[in-house]
Write an enzyme that holds these catalytic residues in place. Structure first.
Site, PDB file in Angstrom:
ATOM      1  N   LYS A 177      -5.933  12.961 -17.599  1.00 15.30           N
ATOM      2  CA  LYS A 177      -6.032  13.844 -18.754  1.00 15.30           C
ATOM      3  C   LYS A 177      -4.676  13.974 -19.474  1.00 15.30           C
ATOM      4  CE  LYS A 177     -10.270  14.146 -17.432  1.00 15.30           C
ATOM      5  NZ  LYS A 177     -10.808  15.143 -16.520  1.00 15.30           N
ATOM      6  N   TYR A 211     -15.219  21.896 -11.440  1.00 15.68           N
ATOM      7  CA  TYR A 211     -15.610  20.610 -12.013  1.00 15.68           C
ATOM      8  C   TYR A 211     -16.837  20.076 -11.249  1.00 15.68           C
ATOM      9  CZ  TYR A 211     -14.526  15.715 -13.355  1.00 15.68           C
ATOM     10  OH  TYR A 211     -14.534  14.434 -13.829  1.00 15.68           O
ATOM     11  N   ASP A 236      -7.469  22.897  -8.372  1.00 19.05           N
ATOM     12  CA  ASP A 236      -7.546  21.823  -9.363  1.00 19.05           C
ATOM     13  C   ASP A 236      -6.879  22.377 -10.623  1.00 19.05           C
ATOM     14  OD1 ASP A 236      -8.196  20.080 -11.412  1.00 19.05           O
ATOM     15  OD2 ASP A 236     -10.167  19.601 -10.586  1.00 19.05           O
ATOM     16  N   ARG A 254       0.809  -1.211   0.000  1.00 18.52           N
ATOM     17  CA  ARG A 254       0.000   0.000   0.000  1.00 18.52           C
ATOM     18  C   ARG A 254       0.847   1.267   0.000  1.00 18.52           C
ATOM     19  NH1 ARG A 254      -2.345  -0.024   4.539  1.00 18.52           N
ATOM     20  NH2 ARG A 254      -3.141  -2.133   4.692  1.00 18.52           N
TER      21      ARG A 254
HETATM   22  C1  PLP Z   1     -11.509  14.922 -15.326  1.00 19.76           C
HETATM   23  C2  PLP Z   1     -11.298  15.916 -14.278  1.00 19.76           C
HETATM   24  C3  PLP Z   1     -11.139  15.531 -12.953  1.00 19.76           C
HETATM   25  C4  PLP Z   1     -11.318  14.115 -12.487  1.00 19.76           C
HETATM   26  O1  PLP Z   1     -10.439  13.197 -12.987  1.00 19.76           O
HETATM   27  P1  PLP Z   1     -10.806  11.650 -13.080  1.00 19.76           P
HETATM   28  O2  PLP Z   1      -9.495  10.995 -13.206  1.00 19.76           O
HETATM   29  O3  PLP Z   1     -11.697  11.507 -14.271  1.00 19.76           O
HETATM   30  O4  PLP Z   1     -11.508  11.264 -11.803  1.00 19.76           O
HETATM   31  C5  PLP Z   1     -10.888  16.505 -12.015  1.00 19.76           C
HETATM   32  N1  PLP Z   1     -10.810  17.803 -12.359  1.00 19.76           N
HETATM   33  C6  PLP Z   1     -10.965  18.211 -13.625  1.00 19.76           C
HETATM   34  C7  PLP Z   1     -10.857  19.666 -13.932  1.00 19.76           C
HETATM   35  C8  PLP Z   1     -11.231  17.300 -14.626  1.00 19.76           C
HETATM   36  O5  PLP Z   1     -11.439  17.709 -15.878  1.00 19.76           O
END
Ligand code: PLP
Length: 404
Positions: A215, A118, A190, A64
């Site tokens: 992403k 988001y 974020d 872990r």
């Molecule tokens: C896609 C996204 C997330 C979440 O990511 P996941 O890996 O799909 O859970 C968080 N913040 C933003 C701005 C995003 O576009």
């Protein structure tokens, strides 16, 4: 590249190549191998007793806490984030948001959330965090005075996002981070859109920066992962909370993310250039009321983007002049080279119909006051296809938009 301290003064491309590739993790090959491991075996009972005591990065204990493949990725991300002491990996971007927020707020606290965050972040505030006695309050990030007055005694953290999800507003992040600090609250960003190459969050006063590695870092639409980086005060807290929550990522996915990281700058530059050309082209179309792309001169938020950011990416939105939802959907359905999907940041282009008004509470939509008809939007994630082909595809889809 055995000594990663050589990278300290290197430029971005060089750091992307060398980051995380410590000799002790790579051995004689270029990339750290995929260590699939739950059990770590100890030499003897004395070293077994030592295991739990020395809870440090890069030290075996149990699966872990990861193994060299995951350590190499978090080390690489730390090296790319100016001001970071360490980086925690999470099994998705949403898991990173949850892991971070559960570190910085506790029952009775107020969490300020940017109204254009988001949507799953907003839902987390209203769902998970509310269930745990934390009060989410939303604010308009374009109104600094309203933001400042939204703080109260119980406000312990703010969640920012720029550009805003779907509608791409830029906010004054250094000012917002400074106000949070003055009020004794932790600022969380974020930073999935720009990532560390496009916006050095911690250097601009943000306390914790997180990303969906799903992403751009993954970049190939084949993995889910998130990360959060922070300085010396907050990184140990993030790490401890992640351990308490049992947070772990698979070594296979960590290896894929490391592979994605090596070409991150190349992909971002190409996608940014292509997105800018497409955004400019769209801004000259009769059918388009507004292009929401902070990288585009003259577009909303461009001045702040230019002041604070060092890069962009292929993600932006636009709104049609008039029309209706059916026409907008005809446009999206007519696209041949764009997939229809929620994600972005992959090598392939995607399109998504958007309507931020369905969930926001303080920010107006449509984006330009007094233009109620200009509300039907599409978000494009520009990939690595040829730009002229993408423009031709959009042009033919605009014919479908116009057709009754
Ligand atoms: C896609 C996204 C997330 C979440 O990511 P996941 O890996 O799909 O859970 C968080 N913040 C933003 C701005 C995003 O576009």
């Amino acid at each position: 590249m055995s000594d990663t301290s050589k990278l300290a003064n290197a430029r971005t491309g060089t750091r992307l190549v060398g980051a995380g590739r410590r000799k002790e993790w790579t051995g004689p090959v270029v990339n750290p191998p995929v260590w699939r491991a739950s059990t770590h075996l100890y030499e003897n009972t004395a070293s077994l007793a030592e295991g739990p005591r020395r809870n440090e990065d890069g030290r075996f204990f149990y699966g872990r806490r990861g193994a060299p493949t995951q350590w190499a990725l978090s080390d690489a991300l730390t090296q790319l984030e100016p001001g970071a002491t360490g980086t925690v990996l999470y099994p998705s971007g949403v898991a990173a948001i949850a892991g971070v927020l559960l570190t910085v707020v506790k029952p009775g606290d107020v969490l300020l959330i940017s109204d254009n965050a988001y949507d799953p972040s907003r839902a987390m505030g209203k769902g998970l965090l509310s269930d745990f006695g934390i009060e989410p309050r939303f604010f308009d990030p374009l109104d600094l005075a309203a933001y400042e007055s939204a703080f109260c005694e119980r406000t312990k953290a703010v969640l920012l996002e720029a550009p805003g999800s779907l509608s791409m507003e830029m906010c004054d992040m250094p000012a917002m981070a400074r106000i949070a600090r003055e009020k004794g609250a932790i600022s969380v960003l974020d930073n999935t859109w720009a990532g560390p190459l496009g916006f050095a969050a911690l250097e601009h006063g943000i306390d914790i920066t997180l990303m969906a590695l799903t992403k751009h870092v993954g970049g190939h639409s084949d993995l889910m992962m998130g990360s959060a980086s922070a300085g010396p005060d907050l990184y140990p807290r993030l790490r401890q909370r992640a351990q308490q929550l049992g947070t772990v990522v698979s070594p296979d996915d960590a290896a894929l993310a490391l592979r994605g990281l090596r070409t991150l700058q190349l992909r971002l530059e190409q996608e940014t250039e292509s997105a800018l050309r497409i955004a400019r082209w769209l801004s000259n179309r009769e059918d388009v009321a507004q292009v929401l792309c902070p990288m585009l001169p003259g577009a909303p938020g461009h001045d702040l983007w230019k002041r604070d950011f060092t890069g962009g990416c292929g993600l932006f939105s636009f709104v049609f002049r008039g029309g209706n939802a059916a026409a907008r959907n005809r446009f999206v359905d007519a696209l041949q080279l764009f997939g229809i999907g929620f994600s972005w940041g992959g090598y392939e282009s995607l399109a998504l119909p958007i309507d931020p008004s369905t969930y926001r509470t303080c920010m107006a939509w449509p984006p330009r006051p007094g233009e109620a008809d200009n509300r039907y939007g599409v978000r494009l994630s520009i990939g690595l296809e040829d730009t002229d082909d993408l423009i031709a595809d959009i042009e033919q889809a605009l014919c479908a938009w116009r057709a009754e």
